[in-house]
Scaffold this active site. Structure first.
Site, PDB file in Angstrom:
ATOM      1  N   ALA A  66     -15.106 -14.103   4.384  1.00  0.00           N
ATOM      2  CA  ALA A  66     -16.054 -14.744   5.263  1.00  0.00           C
ATOM      3  C   ALA A  66     -16.485 -13.790   6.219  1.00  0.00           C
ATOM      4  O   ALA A  66     -15.797 -12.988   6.585  1.00  0.00           O
ATOM      5  CB  ALA A  66     -15.315 -16.031   5.650  1.00  0.00           C
ATOM      6  N   GLY A 112     -11.885 -15.028   0.744  1.00  0.00           N
ATOM      7  CA  GLY A 112     -13.015 -15.647   0.361  1.00  0.00           C
ATOM      8  C   GLY A 112     -13.426 -14.760  -1.272  1.00  0.00           C
ATOM      9  O   GLY A 112     -13.801 -15.384  -2.253  1.00  0.00           O
ATOM     10  N   GLU A 115     -11.135 -16.062  -3.706  1.00  0.00           N
ATOM     11  CA  GLU A 115     -11.608 -17.545  -4.122  1.00  0.00           C
ATOM     12  C   GLU A 115     -13.011 -17.266  -5.178  1.00  0.00           C
ATOM     13  O   GLU A 115     -12.769 -17.999  -6.081  1.00  0.00           O
ATOM     14  CB  GLU A 115     -12.107 -18.450  -2.991  1.00  0.00           C
ATOM     15  CG  GLU A 115     -10.677 -18.776  -2.111  1.00  0.00           C
ATOM     16  CD  GLU A 115     -11.375 -19.776  -0.837  1.00  0.00           C
ATOM     17  OE1 GLU A 115     -10.710 -20.806  -0.754  1.00  0.00           O
ATOM     18  OE2 GLU A 115     -12.015 -19.098   0.022  1.00  0.00           O
ATOM     19  N   GLU A 134      -5.937 -16.617   4.579  1.00  0.00           N
ATOM     20  CA  GLU A 134      -6.465 -17.282   5.708  1.00  0.00           C
ATOM     21  C   GLU A 134      -5.443 -17.569   6.828  1.00  0.00           C
ATOM     22  O   GLU A 134      -5.528 -17.707   7.967  1.00  0.00           O
ATOM     23  CB  GLU A 134      -7.314 -18.327   5.031  1.00  0.00           C
ATOM     24  CG  GLU A 134      -8.542 -18.093   4.524  1.00  0.00           C
ATOM     25  CD  GLU A 134      -8.303 -17.762   3.038  1.00  0.00           C
ATOM     26  OE1 GLU A 134      -9.396 -17.418   2.145  1.00  0.00           O
ATOM     27  OE2 GLU A 134      -7.165 -17.583   2.498  1.00  0.00           O
TER      28      GLU A 134
END
Length: 262
Positions: A66, A112, A115, A134
């Site tokens: 992110a 991310g 992910e 995170e």
């Protein structure tokens, strides 16, 4: 199809290679999300596309995750749960594509980026590290990570990786099943293309139906994603993201043990 952050190369047997190029670090901003949705829609309308490979133009980073600068903006109220849902929806659409997808991981795939890779069918990794890191920022994975990682490698190992924000190299990730195959960095493209070419010659429609059945097994995923995004929004009430991201930009270790909330 006009793309802002990606280019597409067509190879034999319906293999299409998507190269992500979003300088400086391939952050998961709206540009990448919108381009990914365009590619997903194009796959649905073009039967000649039989396999998708995702790779990075950055020599050391697959996808950085992110945009922390945007996330730490305090100029106005931010609906963190809605922002998480938007990215969850994009990755759900990627996971549900009726053709095989491969993440060719040439560099770091953290947060991310991991992910994104988890939403693909296969992960072939050369260099860099991979992990859901995170918690080191006082956050939690909110683009499907808390749901997909335990489904892939089991709850106990997923807890270990997420609680300690572990970064695994290719061999370590292969050993626990996080990546399909670890290869030498110099051989990554060749290995991925051979893998994709074999898939492209397979029964793609049957494979698509197999994928549909596999996704249906996780019937509680939507509820899990709802829990995840609401929990993600609540992390911003703890004070930990403020300290975590401040430490990130100041290039120091965060001090989460201090009293951060009033």
């Amino acid at each position: 199809m006009t793309l802002e952050t990606m280019t597409v190369e067509k190879l034999e047997n319906g293999v299409h290679v998507v190269t992500i190029n979003n300088p400086p670090a391939n952050t998961l901003n709206l540009g990448i999300q919108n381009d990914l949705l365009k590619i997903i829609e194009n796959v649905k309308n073009d039967a000649s596309i039989r396999v998708l490979v995702f790779k990075s133009a950055h020599p050391k980073i697959f996808i950085a995750g992110a945009d922390l600068g945007q996330m730490s903006n305090t100029d106005g109220p931010i609906d963190y749960a809605e922002g998480a849902k938007q990215l969850q929806d994009v990755f759900n659409a990627l996971e549900q594509l009726p053709i095989p997808t491969i993440a060719a991981i040439n560099g770091h795939a953290l947060g991310g980026g991991c992910e994104f890779a988890l939403a693909c069918d296969f992960r072939i990794m050369g260099g860099g590290t991979i992990g859901l890191t995170e918690a080191s920022l006082g956050l939690l994975p909110a683009a499907g990570g808390t749901q997909r990682l335990p489904r892939l490698i089991g709850g106990a190992k997923a807890r270990e990786l997420m609680f300690f924000s572990k970064r695994l190299n290719a061999a370590e990730a292969q050993a626990i099943g996080l990546v399909t195959k670890a290869v030498e960095p110099a051989a990554l493209d060749e290995e991925v293309y051979q893998f994709a070419n074999t898939l492209g010659q397979g029964a793609i429609k049957a494979i698509g139906l197999i994928k549909e059945c596999i996704v249906a097994v996780d019937s509680t995923l939507e509820e899990g994603l709802k829990v995840e995004r609401e929990a993600f929004a609540r992390t911003f009430l703890t004070g930990e993201p403020e300290e975590g991201m401040k430490a990130f930009f100041e290039k120091r270790a965060p001090n989460f043990s201090q009293q951060l909330t009033t």
